[in-house]
Design a protein around this motif. Structure first.
Motif, mmCIF file in Angstrom:
data_model
loop_
_atom_site.group_PDB
_atom_site.id
_atom_site.type_symbol
_atom_site.label_atom_id
_atom_site.label_comp_id
_atom_site.label_asym_id
_atom_site.label_seq_id
_atom_site.Cartn_x
_atom_site.Cartn_y
_atom_site.Cartn_z
ATOM 1 N N LEU A 154 0.826 -1.214 0.000
ATOM 2 C CA LEU A 154 0.000 0.000 0.000
ATOM 3 C C LEU A 154 0.856 1.258 0.000
ATOM 4 C CD1 LEU A 154 -2.870 -0.957 2.449
ATOM 5 C CD2 LEU A 154 -3.053 -0.553 0.008
ATOM 6 N N TRP A 155 1.962 1.221 0.707
ATOM 7 C CA TRP A 155 2.838 2.387 0.768
ATOM 8 C C TRP A 155 3.561 2.597 -0.565
ATOM 9 C CZ3 TRP A 155 2.948 6.165 4.144
ATOM 10 C CH2 TRP A 155 4.007 7.060 4.099
ATOM 11 N N ALA A 156 3.919 1.508 -1.251
ATOM 12 C CA ALA A 156 4.678 1.613 -2.498
ATOM 13 C C ALA A 156 3.799 2.018 -3.684
ATOM 14 C CB ALA A 156 5.365 0.284 -2.797
ATOM 15 N N LEU A 157 2.534 1.635 -3.654
ATOM 16 C CA LEU A 157 1.655 1.977 -4.771
ATOM 17 C C LEU A 157 1.257 3.445 -4.705
ATOM 18 C CD1 LEU A 157 -0.683 -1.132 -4.742
ATOM 19 C CD2 LEU A 157 0.872 -0.463 -6.580
ATOM 20 N N PRO A 158 1.238 4.112 -5.845
ATOM 21 C CA PRO A 158 0.799 5.506 -5.847
ATOM 22 C C PRO A 158 -0.697 5.598 -5.557
ATOM 23 C CG PRO A 158 1.615 4.853 -8.026
ATOM 24 C CD PRO A 158 1.700 3.673 -7.145
ATOM 25 N N PRO A 159 -1.131 6.683 -4.918
ATOM 26 C CA PRO A 159 -2.553 6.815 -4.615
ATOM 27 C C PRO A 159 -3.377 6.974 -5.884
ATOM 28 C CG PRO A 159 -1.381 8.816 -4.018
ATOM 29 C CD PRO A 159 -0.351 7.814 -4.428
ATOM 30 N N GLY A 160 -4.561 6.465 -5.845
ATOM 31 C CA GLY A 160 -5.468 6.598 -6.982
ATOM 32 C C GLY A 160 -6.433 5.440 -7.029
ATOM 33 N N TRP A 161 -7.546 5.647 -7.736
ATOM 34 C CA TRP A 161 -8.570 4.612 -7.850
ATOM 35 C C TRP A 161 -8.034 3.391 -8.564
ATOM 36 C CZ3 TRP A 161 -12.726 4.630 -5.058
ATOM 37 C CH2 TRP A 161 -13.277 5.841 -4.643
ATOM 38 N N TRP A 162 -7.134 3.582 -9.514
ATOM 39 C CA TRP A 162 -6.688 2.482 -10.350
ATOM 40 C C TRP A 162 -5.546 1.698 -9.728
ATOM 41 C CZ3 TRP A 162 -10.136 1.689 -13.897
ATOM 42 C CH2 TRP A 162 -10.872 2.764 -14.367
ATOM 43 N N LEU A 163 -4.911 2.222 -8.700
ATOM 44 C CA LEU A 163 -3.732 1.548 -8.168
ATOM 45 C C LEU A 163 -3.921 1.137 -6.716
ATOM 46 C CD1 LEU A 163 -1.122 3.883 -9.855
ATOM 47 C CD2 LEU A 163 -1.781 1.592 -10.562
ATOM 48 N N ARG A 164 -3.686 2.057 -5.799
ATOM 49 C CA ARG A 164 -3.717 1.722 -4.373
ATOM 50 C C ARG A 164 -5.104 1.278 -3.907
ATOM 51 N NH1 ARG A 164 -1.545 6.265 -0.662
ATOM 52 N NH2 ARG A 164 0.440 5.561 -1.510
ATOM 53 N N THR A 165 -6.121 1.960 -4.367
ATOM 54 C CA THR A 165 -7.465 1.639 -3.911
ATOM 55 C C THR A 165 -7.928 0.284 -4.427
ATOM 56 O OG1 THR A 165 -7.953 3.992 -3.874
ATOM 57 C CG2 THR A 165 -9.820 2.508 -3.763
ATOM 58 N N SER A 166 -7.546 -0.083 -5.649
ATOM 59 C CA SER A 166 -7.953 -1.393 -6.160
ATOM 60 C C SER A 166 -7.231 -2.512 -5.414
ATOM 61 C CB SER A 166 -7.728 -1.496 -7.663
ATOM 62 O OG SER A 166 -6.370 -1.337 -7.974
ATOM 63 N N PHE A 167 -5.963 -2.319 -5.054
ATOM 64 C CA PHE A 167 -5.249 -3.320 -4.258
ATOM 65 C C PHE A 167 -5.884 -3.451 -2.873
ATOM 66 C CE2 PHE A 167 -2.063 -4.598 -1.177
ATOM 67 C CZ PHE A 167 -1.517 -5.723 -1.777
#
Length: 112
Positions: free
Chosen positions: A41-54
């Motif tokens: 979660l910390w490594a993924l950039p924020p956004g609907w397509w990245l962190r939020t989907s994970f």
């Protein structure tokens, strides 16, 4: 391309959530699952397509596995480690949504 990456991260989050649930009864398994999830979660950039989907994939898998099975037993134990896992699931969802970037655009702005 965004949809494909979101789908891959949704499945990846579900896989990490499944592994965390499978190992949560061991203290080192719970620690490993929590640290792996937090690092992703910390490594993924924020956004609907990245962190939020994970985060959504992880939380949905943990929520699905917290429902009682047809035999009447649970996959997530009703002890300190199980409650810690469920609390961490709530924290994953809150962190994923709270770190979304502010919406950009001209909607909602006052003229002038």
């Amino acid at each position: 391309m965004k949809v494909l990456s979101a789908l891959a991260l949704l499945v990846g989050g579900a896989a990490v959530g499944l592994a965390t649930v499978a190992l949560h009864s061991l203290w080192w398994g719970l620690l490993l699952g929590v640290l792996a999830t937090a690092a992703a979660l910390w490594a993924l950039p924020p956004g609907w397509w990245l962190r939020t989907s994970f985060g959504a994939g992880w939380a949905v898998m943990v929520a699905y596995l917290s429902v009682p099975r047809p035999e009447g037993d649970y996959v997530i134990s009703a002890d300190g480690q199980g409650y810690l896992l469920l609390g961490f699931g709530v924290a994953v969802l809150i962190f994923s949504v709270a770190t979304l970037p502010a919406p950009s655009g001209r909607r909602g702005r006052l003229p002038g």
